[in-house]
Design an enzyme around this catalytic site. Structure first.
Site, PDB file in Angstrom:
ATOM      1  N   ASP A  59     -39.643 -42.594 101.608  1.00 14.78           N
ATOM      2  CA  ASP A  59     -38.321 -42.113 101.211  1.00 14.78           C
ATOM      3  C   ASP A  59     -37.865 -41.125 102.287  1.00 14.78           C
ATOM      4  OD1 ASP A  59     -36.894 -40.415  98.290  1.00 14.78           O
ATOM      5  OD2 ASP A  59     -36.118 -40.871 100.293  1.00 14.78           O
TER       6      ASP A  59
ATOM      7  N   TYR B 286     -39.140 -35.776  95.018  1.00 15.07           N
ATOM      8  CA  TYR B 286     -37.909 -36.168  94.330  1.00 15.07           C
ATOM      9  C   TYR B 286     -37.308 -37.364  95.069  1.00 15.07           C
ATOM     10  CZ  TYR B 286     -33.129 -35.945  92.488  1.00 15.07           C
ATOM     11  OH  TYR B 286     -31.909 -36.236  91.915  1.00 15.07           O
TER      12      TYR B 286
ATOM     13  N   LYS C  28     -27.956 -39.424 103.161  1.00 15.20           N
ATOM     14  CA  LYS C  28     -27.538 -38.168 103.810  1.00 15.20           C
ATOM     15  C   LYS C  28     -26.940 -38.394 105.209  1.00 15.20           C
ATOM     16  CE  LYS C  28     -30.853 -35.597 100.998  1.00 15.20           C
ATOM     17  NZ  LYS C  28     -30.086 -34.732 100.100  1.00 15.20           N
TER      18      LYS C  28
HETATM   19  P1  KE4 Z   1     -28.892 -38.710  96.261  1.00 12.48           P
HETATM   20  O1  KE4 Z   1     -28.865 -39.684  95.097  1.00 12.48           O
HETATM   21  O2  KE4 Z   1     -28.741 -37.257  95.813  1.00 12.48           O
HETATM   22  O3  KE4 Z   1     -27.941 -39.086  97.383  1.00 12.48           O
HETATM   23  O4  KE4 Z   1     -30.337 -38.821  96.937  1.00 12.48           O
HETATM   24  C1  KE4 Z   1     -31.484 -38.656  96.136  1.00 12.48           C
HETATM   25  C2  KE4 Z   1     -32.645 -38.258  97.023  1.00 12.48           C
HETATM   26  C3  KE4 Z   1     -33.616 -39.194  97.315  1.00 12.48           C
HETATM   27  N1  KE4 Z   1     -34.664 -38.893  98.109  1.00 12.48           N
HETATM   28  C4  KE4 Z   1     -34.790 -37.655  98.665  1.00 12.48           C
HETATM   29  C5  KE4 Z   1     -35.962 -37.362  99.542  1.00 12.48           C
HETATM   30  C6  KE4 Z   1     -33.814 -36.653  98.409  1.00 12.48           C
HETATM   31  O5  KE4 Z   1     -33.958 -35.428  98.965  1.00 12.48           O
HETATM   32  C7  KE4 Z   1     -32.723 -36.957  97.575  1.00 12.48           C
HETATM   33  C8  KE4 Z   1     -31.660 -35.930  97.219  1.00 12.48           C
HETATM   34  N2  KE4 Z   1     -31.897 -34.596  97.669  1.00 12.48           N
HETATM   35  C9  KE4 Z   1     -31.286 -33.554  96.865  1.00 12.48           C
HETATM   36  C10 KE4 Z   1     -31.643 -32.214  97.506  1.00 12.48           C
HETATM   37  N3  KE4 Z   1     -33.028 -31.972  97.561  1.00 12.48           N
HETATM   38  C11 KE4 Z   1     -29.820 -33.736  96.721  1.00 12.48           C
HETATM   39  C12 KE4 Z   1     -29.087 -32.508  96.225  1.00 12.48           C
HETATM   40  C13 KE4 Z   1     -28.704 -32.632  94.772  1.00 12.48           C
HETATM   41  O6  KE4 Z   1     -29.472 -33.196  93.960  1.00 12.48           O
HETATM   42  O7  KE4 Z   1     -27.607 -32.123  94.447  1.00 12.48           O
END
Ligand code: KE4
Length: 431
Positions: free
Chosen positions: A239, A144, A267
């Site tokens: 990523d 993801y 994060k």
């Molecule tokens: P954000 O757009 O949510 O800040 O980041 C996207 C993203 C990109 N790359 C990786 C490896 C990520 O884990 C994420 C976001 N992680 C999720 C949890 N697995 C965020 C939680 C959510 O979607 O509410």
């Protein structure tokens, strides 16, 4: 435990917010029941609106490596906010955070701050496409990278949790430019390069997968991706939104000794405020506006308050790196979970790298998304709720990573294991 106030608030929220939440995975669809409304968080603890206290292993999905609301971050925010909240103009705070990041991640020669991990991966892929003048990208089934259209193809995390790894609303013409390989299977990547010679702009990968639950790279996988991208002149994008500053100061690329061409961060670098970033080799990043023709922008990018929170977080990580302690404490917790599950004869797989971990209800090793999907998500949901009742807050999905913070104590680990033992015993009795 009582959850009446959370239930009332969720009912009200559901009248106004889509699904009652601002991010799908929070809605507990993967485990059933009503999401908890959190009133406050401090250190390794959360308190919900009914006054229940939890040992927190979500840590806001990764940012809280120092636990919730560390004083040095709150003070940095307090100081910054006195000068205003946003200028929409350059500020020294952006350069300061950039310098801290570059000091820890030497593969980043130039960086661009954005407001989320999604924006970071969007920017990185657009830059890679602009730099190579190629359209196709390779991602991995189950990884993801945020919710940009071209990345919601076989996506993990909340998309997998909801059973929509290929989201509606993504034009097929766009999805066709996204090729999908199998994590830990270099042959599946080589086959795509063979099929689309000279057409692949980039390979984007979670160097350690967190979004199918935690899945570790096998020995030759990351070096193999590096070699393939070098040979094919495609951009290798790590990523590290989740693994950056989580697994080591230099993230997974330091831990595994593989240098990507570009890195996405998020994060932890925001210290709990909205910050993402993408960066890499100078010649690639020079295609990004205003230096080059690849456009990307953001009203609140480089926001001085968020920059201050990120700098305070990274400065403390550089001054007192918690990684050895995090690795030891997390490994200890994993040993305990494995032993308990074995004692009650419940088949589990415990995947862990540093302070990222997942307990899969599965009887065989989990090395890719297909194997993760075979986990017993029903049993995970039962375990999740038993642990909530016992005051332990795990990610509400089998396809997410849990996190240990630097302020979780032995006392909390002991309580966690006692409660996990009781929960697993109940599952055994109910089987
Ligand atoms: P954000 O757009 O949510 O800040 O980041 C996207 C993203 C990109 N790359 C990786 C490896 C990520 O884990 C994420 C976001 N992680 C999720 C949890 N697995 C965020 C939680 C959510 O979607 O509410």
């Amino acid at each position: 435990m009582k959850f009446a106030h959370s239930q009332n608030l969720f009912q009200e929220a559901s009248l106004h917010l889509v699904g009652g939440v601002d991010s799908p995975v929070r809605a507990f669809k993967g485990v059933g029941g009503t999401p908890l409304f959190i009133k406050r968080a401090k250190g390794a603890s959360l308190w919900d609106v009914d006054g229940n206290r939890y040992i927190d292993y979500v840590g806001s999905w990764g940012p809280m490596i120092w636990g919730h609301a560390p004083l040095f971050v709150l003070n940095a925010i307090r100081r910054a906010i006195r000068s205003g909240t946003s200028f929409g103009a350059p500020s020294e705070a952006e350069t300061q955070l950039a310098q801290w990041v570059k000091r820890c991640v030497p593969s980043i020669e130039k960086i661009r701050f954005v407001n989320s991990g999604t924006e970071a991966t969007m920017g990185a892929i657009r830059a890679a496409r602009g730099y190579t003048k190629r359209d196709k990208i390779i991602k991995f089934d189950g990884c993801y990278h945020g919710h940009a259209d071209h990345l919601l193809v076989k996506a993990g995390s909340g998309a997998q949790t909801l059973g929509t790894p290929d989201s509606a609303g993504v034009p097929s013409a766009l999805a066709q430019e996204t090729l999908v390989a199998t994590y830990n299977d270099l042959g599946s990547v080589a086959a795509l390069f063979q099929k689309f010679p000279g057409q692949i702009a980039a390979v984007i990968v979670e160097p350690v997968v967190g979004n199918m639950g935690v899945i570790l790279p096998q020995a030759n996988f990351l070096p193999g991706l590096r070699d393939l991208c070098t040979h094919e002149q495609s951009v290798l994008i790590f990523d590290e939104v989740m693994t950056g500053f989580r697994l080591a100061l230099g993230g997974a690329q330091e831990l595994y000794g593989v240098k990507p061409d570009m890195t996405c961060l998020g994060k932890i670098i925001g210290g709990g405020l909205p910050v993402g970033a993408y960066g890499g080799a100078q010649d690639i990043m020079s295609v990004v506006a205003p230096e080059g023709p690849v456009y990307q922008a953001g009203t609140l990018s480089g926001n001085p308050v968020a920059m201050a929170a990120g700098s305070a977080t990274l400065k403390e990580l550089i001054k007192s790196p918690p990684y050895a302690q995090l690795n030891e404490a997390s490994s200890e917790l994993m040993r305990g979970l494995r032993d308990i599950a074995a004692q009650v004869s419940i088949p589990v797989q415990v995947n862990q790298v540093g302070s990222m971990w997942t307990l899969f209800f599965a009887d065989r090793p989990i090395t890719n998304a297909g194997e993760a999907r075979r986990s017993d998500t029903k049993r995970f949901a039962q375990f999740f709720h038993l642990m909530i009742e016992a005051g332990v807050y795990l990610p509400p999905s089998q396809f997410e990573a849990a996190f240990v913070s630097a302020v979780h104590t032995t006392h909390e680990f002991e309580k966690t294991l006692q409660r996990a033992e009781a929960a697993l015993q109940k599952l055994r009795e109910a089987a």
